[in-house]
Scaffold this motif. Structure first.
Motif, PDB file in Angstrom:
ATOM      1  N   GLU A 395       2.168 -80.365  70.285  1.00  0.00           N
ATOM      2  CA  GLU A 395       2.682 -81.274  69.261  1.00  0.00           C
ATOM      3  C   GLU A 395       3.884 -82.067  69.755  1.00  0.00           C
ATOM      4  OE1 GLU A 395       0.911 -81.505  66.477  1.00  0.00           O
ATOM      5  OE2 GLU A 395      -0.388 -79.951  67.365  1.00  0.00           O
ATOM      6  N   GLU A 396       4.207 -81.953  71.036  1.00  0.00           N
ATOM      7  CA  GLU A 396       5.362 -82.637  71.614  1.00  0.00           C
ATOM      8  C   GLU A 396       4.943 -83.445  72.837  1.00  0.00           C
ATOM      9  OE1 GLU A 396       8.211 -82.417  70.110  1.00  0.00           O
ATOM     10  OE2 GLU A 396       7.708 -80.760  68.742  1.00  0.00           O
ATOM     11  N   GLN A 398       4.931 -84.248  76.568  1.00  0.00           N
ATOM     12  CA  GLN A 398       5.173 -83.387  77.723  1.00  0.00           C
ATOM     13  C   GLN A 398       4.495 -83.950  78.964  1.00  0.00           C
ATOM     14  OE1 GLN A 398       3.483 -79.452  77.809  1.00  0.00           O
ATOM     15  NE2 GLN A 398       1.661 -80.024  76.665  1.00  0.00           N
TER      16      GLN A 398
END
Length: 454
Positions: A395-396, A398
């Motif tokens: 969900e981030e 990266q």
């Protein structure tokens, strides 16, 4: 991380060459279910076929598949209560064989079934398919209808202990000579209609029987035998999933496609789970044998379920899905209403550089996967082309990496010298890049990149 690698069981060329010739590449096309549910009619099928021929055929899409309950009268009329109306009126012939509902498919009213519709699809340079439920109609068994070319009646070959848990139309067929004759008569009729593709349901995993989830394996064999006898190349697709990895050899011997998931919809959790399923089945993809990730729920969906809506997948998620399906080698069946596709979605479906990974000559290999990211490669043994895909499952934002030495061929050899450096072309954007010791990209949540290594 433990990577599961199932053992590939090789069958003799004599046993499987004819079946595999039916589907030399993973089938691509359109299926009516995701948009129309049980309600699709002839006019709608013709409209989608015409769109497919004009806009998608050049990219390799060729199958037009009429999904479930084309034989059920008034299908969808009680959708708020039932998806499948209990014991509804079904169109059926004198030999216990379901027929198209003439109200929805008026060209079938002369008793020739789907022949006129199949002829239209064929006239566009496309192929025609239908969905069937395994077994014999319950109404045929209850009224002791005939089975063609036998002295048996439907009640004698029906197995009332073998049913579908979610559809009330059919009983299973007993494993007997007359049961085989029934399936032979079905395929004889389908061949006369001009059917090129059969999606058989409640057969890949008979999940109402948790202690025997492949209880209809004999009906898979009956279908396969009937196809061989019918004189027509008919692709056999098995649903629903999840298919059983320990039965891979049986699917491969008898079918061309088998679902590795239950119904797949536009939900990120389901898409993320497909990475695990593809890991399990990566060694089973070969010419004529395709583990099936299910339909592509993109564009406009859901009208037959009560309300038309847009896919819930973001554009990044749609690219992730399309990349995984192509790199893994899954069939591509579009679930949308084709006549309402926008230009972006059409471009997603017709990117020929991404679609070039779909050939069974291109062997998939998972490099790594955890809860946050995945990396895959694929190598085409005939052309020498190599692809690397990086996926952000988190969900981030990266950075996702794949070391050059992890890009291997089918025999497990490293394909590139670790210190040689690579030239890369990203297939969605056309951007050219390079890599020294690792292929790397900073990715938004749920997004991906896929490179051809030059």
């Amino acid at each position: 991380m433990i990577i599961i690698k199932s053992k590939k069981i090789h069958n003799s060329k004599e046993d499987i060459m004819n079946k595999n010739d039916y589907a030399p590449i993973a089938p691509m096309g359109w299926n009516s279910y995701d948009y129309y549910d049980t309600t699709v009619n002839e006019e709608q099928v013709r409209a989608n076929a015409a769109y497919l021929a004009e806009h998608l055929k050049d990219a390799g899409y060729e199958y037009v598949v009429v999904d479930i309950e084309w034989y059920a009268k008034k299908a969808g009329s009680q959708r708020n209560t039932y998806q499948y109306i209990p014991y509804s009126d079904l169109a059926i012939d004198e030999y216990s064989r379901l027929q198209p509902d003439p109200e929805r498919f008026p060209s079938s009213a002369d008793g020739t079934g789907f022949k006129a519709l199949a002829d239209y699809v064929h006239s566009l340079g496309l192929k025609f398919g239908i969905h069937i439920m395994r077994g014999i109609p319950r109404i045929a068994a209850h009224t002791h209808m005939a089975v063609k070319k036998t002295d048996w009646t439907a009640n004698q070959i029906a197995d009332p202990s073998s049913i579908c848990g979610w559809n009330p139309d059919m009983y299973g067929v007993r494993n007997c000579e007359a049961g085989q004759a029934y399936y032979d008569s079905l395929l004889e009729m389908y061949a006369e209609w001009g059917v090129d593709f059969i999606k058989c349901d409640d057969i890949c995993n008979t999940n109402i029987y948790p202690h025997n989830p492949y209880s209809a394996s004999h009906e898979v064999e009956m279908l396969a035998k009937a196809i061989k006898k019918c004189g027509r190349s008919v692709v056999l697709s098995l649903s629903p999933g999840p298919a059983l990895i320990e039965k891979a050899w049986h699917y491969e011997n008898n079918a061309n496609m088998w679902r590795i998931t239950d119904d797949f919809w536009d939900d990120w959790k389901l898409l993320k789970n497909m990475f695990e399923r593809c890991e399990l089945w990566q060694n089973q993809v070969s010419r004529g044998n395709y583990p099936d990730c299910d339909m592509l729920p993109i564009g406009k969906l859901g009208k037959g379920f009560g309300e038309e809506r847009d896919t819930r997948f973001t554009k990044d998620e749609q690219r992730t899905m399309m990349t995984l399906w192509c790199l893994f080698g899954s069939p591509l069946m579009i679930g949308a209403e084709l006549t309402k596709l926008d230009e972006w979605t059409l471009g997603l479906l017709t990117n020929k550089k991404v679609l070039s990974m779909l050939t069974p000559d291109c062997k998939p290999h998972q490099i790594a996967r955890d809860d946050n990211q995945a990396a895959w490669s694929a190598h085409n043994e005939k052309t020498g082309q190599t692809y690397v895909a990086l996926f952000n499952l988190s969900e981030e934002v990266q950075i996702v990496n794949a070391d050059i030495e992890s890009i291997i061929g089918a025999d497990g050899r490293c394909l590139f010298e670790p210190d040689a450096g690579l030239s890369l072309e990203e297939l969605w954007t056309g951007k050219v890049d390079s890599a020294e010791t690792a292929v790397s990209a900073e990715l938004a949540p749920h997004s991906c990149v896929v490179y051809e290594v030059k």
